[in-house]
Enzyme design. Structure first.
Site, PDB file in Angstrom:
ATOM      1  N   GLU A 177     -27.043  15.278  15.339  1.00 52.55           N
ATOM      2  CA  GLU A 177     -25.767  16.004  15.367  1.00 52.55           C
ATOM      3  C   GLU A 177     -25.458  16.525  16.764  1.00 52.55           C
ATOM      4  O   GLU A 177     -25.709  17.693  17.075  1.00 52.55           O
ATOM      5  CB  GLU A 177     -25.760  17.162  14.360  1.00 52.55           C
ATOM      6  CG  GLU A 177     -24.388  17.836  14.279  1.00 52.55           C
ATOM      7  CD  GLU A 177     -24.342  19.049  13.365  1.00 52.55           C
ATOM      8  OE1 GLU A 177     -23.232  19.553  13.101  1.00 52.55           O
ATOM      9  OE2 GLU A 177     -25.419  19.509  12.921  1.00 52.55           O
ATOM     10  N   LYS A 214     -24.057  12.780  12.806  1.00 54.50           N
ATOM     11  CA  LYS A 214     -23.050  13.752  12.367  1.00 54.50           C
ATOM     12  C   LYS A 214     -22.232  14.179  13.579  1.00 54.50           C
ATOM     13  O   LYS A 214     -22.787  14.667  14.568  1.00 54.50           O
ATOM     14  CB  LYS A 214     -23.722  14.961  11.702  1.00 54.50           C
ATOM     15  CG  LYS A 214     -22.741  16.008  11.189  1.00 54.50           C
ATOM     16  CD  LYS A 214     -23.422  17.052  10.310  1.00 54.50           C
ATOM     17  CE  LYS A 214     -22.425  18.105   9.833  1.00 54.50           C
ATOM     18  NZ  LYS A 214     -22.993  19.039   8.848  1.00 54.50           N
TER      19      LYS A 214
END
Length: 302
Positions: A177, A214
Site C-alpha cells: 500500500e 492497494k
C-alpha cells in the site's frame, strides 16, 4: 502457504475488501465516527475493547458476508481476539465466507524526500507465523507519498517489495500500500512515477510469486490498468483516502478491474447508539453501494 480457496475468492473479486484495521492512532477518530466519545472510555484497554465491539458488530451483521465482502483487513489486536468464542480470522472465513488479512506495519517514519516510509518491523517473522497459524491469508502494509519526488517514491516502492518478499517467505499474500495523498497538487505526477516503479519491481519479481496492491484512486480513470493486468498481481484494490463514500464509489466505478478496500467510508453512518435493525440497514446500504462500485468495472472478455 496461502490458501487456494482464499486466492480464488480474491482473484474473482466479486465484491470488496473491508478495511477494519484502525490502530491505536486512528481508533479514537473511528470511535468518534461511530458515536463513541472519548469521555466514554478510560485508557487504551477500554478503547480497544470498544473498537473490537464495533468490529465484531460489523462482522456479525447479516449483511456482512462473502457474497459482497470478499475480504477484511484486521488490526493485530483484532486478530488476537475472539468473536463468539471463535478466533476472529477463523470466524470471518468459516462463519461469513470472508478472507482475512492482517495490517502488519507499525506506523510511519517522519517525512523525507516527500514520503513517509514504514517504521522498522523487527518482529515481523514471528507475527507472520502467528497470523498463518490463525488462518490469515494476507497482510497489508502502508506507506505514504506526499509529493512527486522520484527518490522518495523509489524508496517507498523498494521498501514495500522488500517487506512483500518477507511476507511471501512467511507463507502469506502481501498487499502493498503506497498511498498517494489525494490532496497534493502534483498527485498525477506522483502516480506516474509510482506506476513506473511498481511495474519495474513487478517485472523483476519471480514468476512463482504474486502480490496485491492497494492504491489511492487515480487522477485518470484506468491509469493503473497495466498493474491490474500484470501476471504478478493477484488484485489491485483502492482506498477511499479521504473522499466521501459517494465520491469514492463514483471514482472507483470508472476503474476497470479495481475493487474497493475502504475504511472510513465503510463505517460512516454507523453508530453504537443504533438498534441492530437500524445498524444493519445503514451497513447494508453502504455494503451495497461499495459492492456495486467494485463490480462496475468488471469486464468480461469477448
Amino acid at each position: 502457504m496461502a490458501n487456494a480457496k482464499h486466492t480464488d475468492q480474491i482473484r474473482a473479486g466479486k465484491g470488496f475488501i473491508a478495511a477494519l484495521d484502525q490502530s491505536g492512532g486512528s481508533s479514537p477518530k473511528a470511535l468518534k465516527l461511530y458515536g463513541v466519545d472519548e469521555t466514554e472510555y478510560n485508557g487504551d484497554a477500554e478503547m480497544f475493547d470498544m473498537i473490537h465491539a464495533m468490529r465484531a458488530r460489523i462482522i456479525k451483521s447479516p449483511v456482512f458476508t462473502g457474497e459482497k465482502v470478499v475480504g477484511a483487513i484486521l488490526f493485530e489486536q483484532t486478530m488476537d481476539r475472539d468473536i463468539d468464542g471463535i478466533a476472529t480470522a477463523q470466524f470471518l472465513w468459516e462463519k461469513k465466507g470472508v478472507v482475512p488479512f492482517l495490517k502488519i506495519d507499525k506506523g510511519l517514519e517522519e517525512e523525507a524526500n516527500g514520503v513517509q516510509l514504514m517504521k522498522p518491523m523487527p518482529d515481523l517473522d514471528a507475527l507472520l507465523a502467528r497470523a498463518e497459524k490463525l488462518g490469515v491469508f494476507g497482510t497489508k502494509e502502508r506507506s505514504v507519498i506526499n509529493a512527486a519526488n522520484e527518490a522518495g517514491i523509489k524508496a517507498v516502492v523498494a521498501q514495500q517489495f522488500a517487506i512483500g518478499e518477507q511476507v511471501i517467505a512467511g507463507g502469506l499474500m502481501p498487499m502493498l500500500e503506497p498511498e498517494v495523498t489525494i490532496s497534493i497538487t502534483d498527485k498525477a505526477e506522483a502516480e506516474t512515477i509510482l506506476r513506473a516503479e511498481l511495474l519495474k519491481h513487478l517485472d523483476a519479481l519471480d514468476a512463482s510469486k504474486q502480490v496485491m496492491i492497494k492504491l489511492s484512486l487515480p487522477s485518470v480513470a484506468n491509469f493503473y490498468k497495466p498493474l491490474i493486468d500484470h501476471p504478478r498481481v493477484l488484485k489491485v484494490v483502492s482506498l477511499s483516502g479521504g473522499y466521501s463514500r459517494d465520491e469514492a464509489c463514483a471514482l472507483l466505478a470508472k476503474n476497470d478491474g479495481m475493487i474497493a478496500s475502504f475504511s472510513r467510508a465503510l463505517i460512516t453512518g454507523l453508530s453504537a447508539k443504533q438498534s441492530d435493525a437500524e445498524f444493519d440497514a445503514v451497513l447494508g446500504e453502504t455494503v451495497e453501494a461499495i459492492f456495486e462500485a467494485s463490480i462496475a468495472g468488471e469486464t468480461v472478455a469477448a
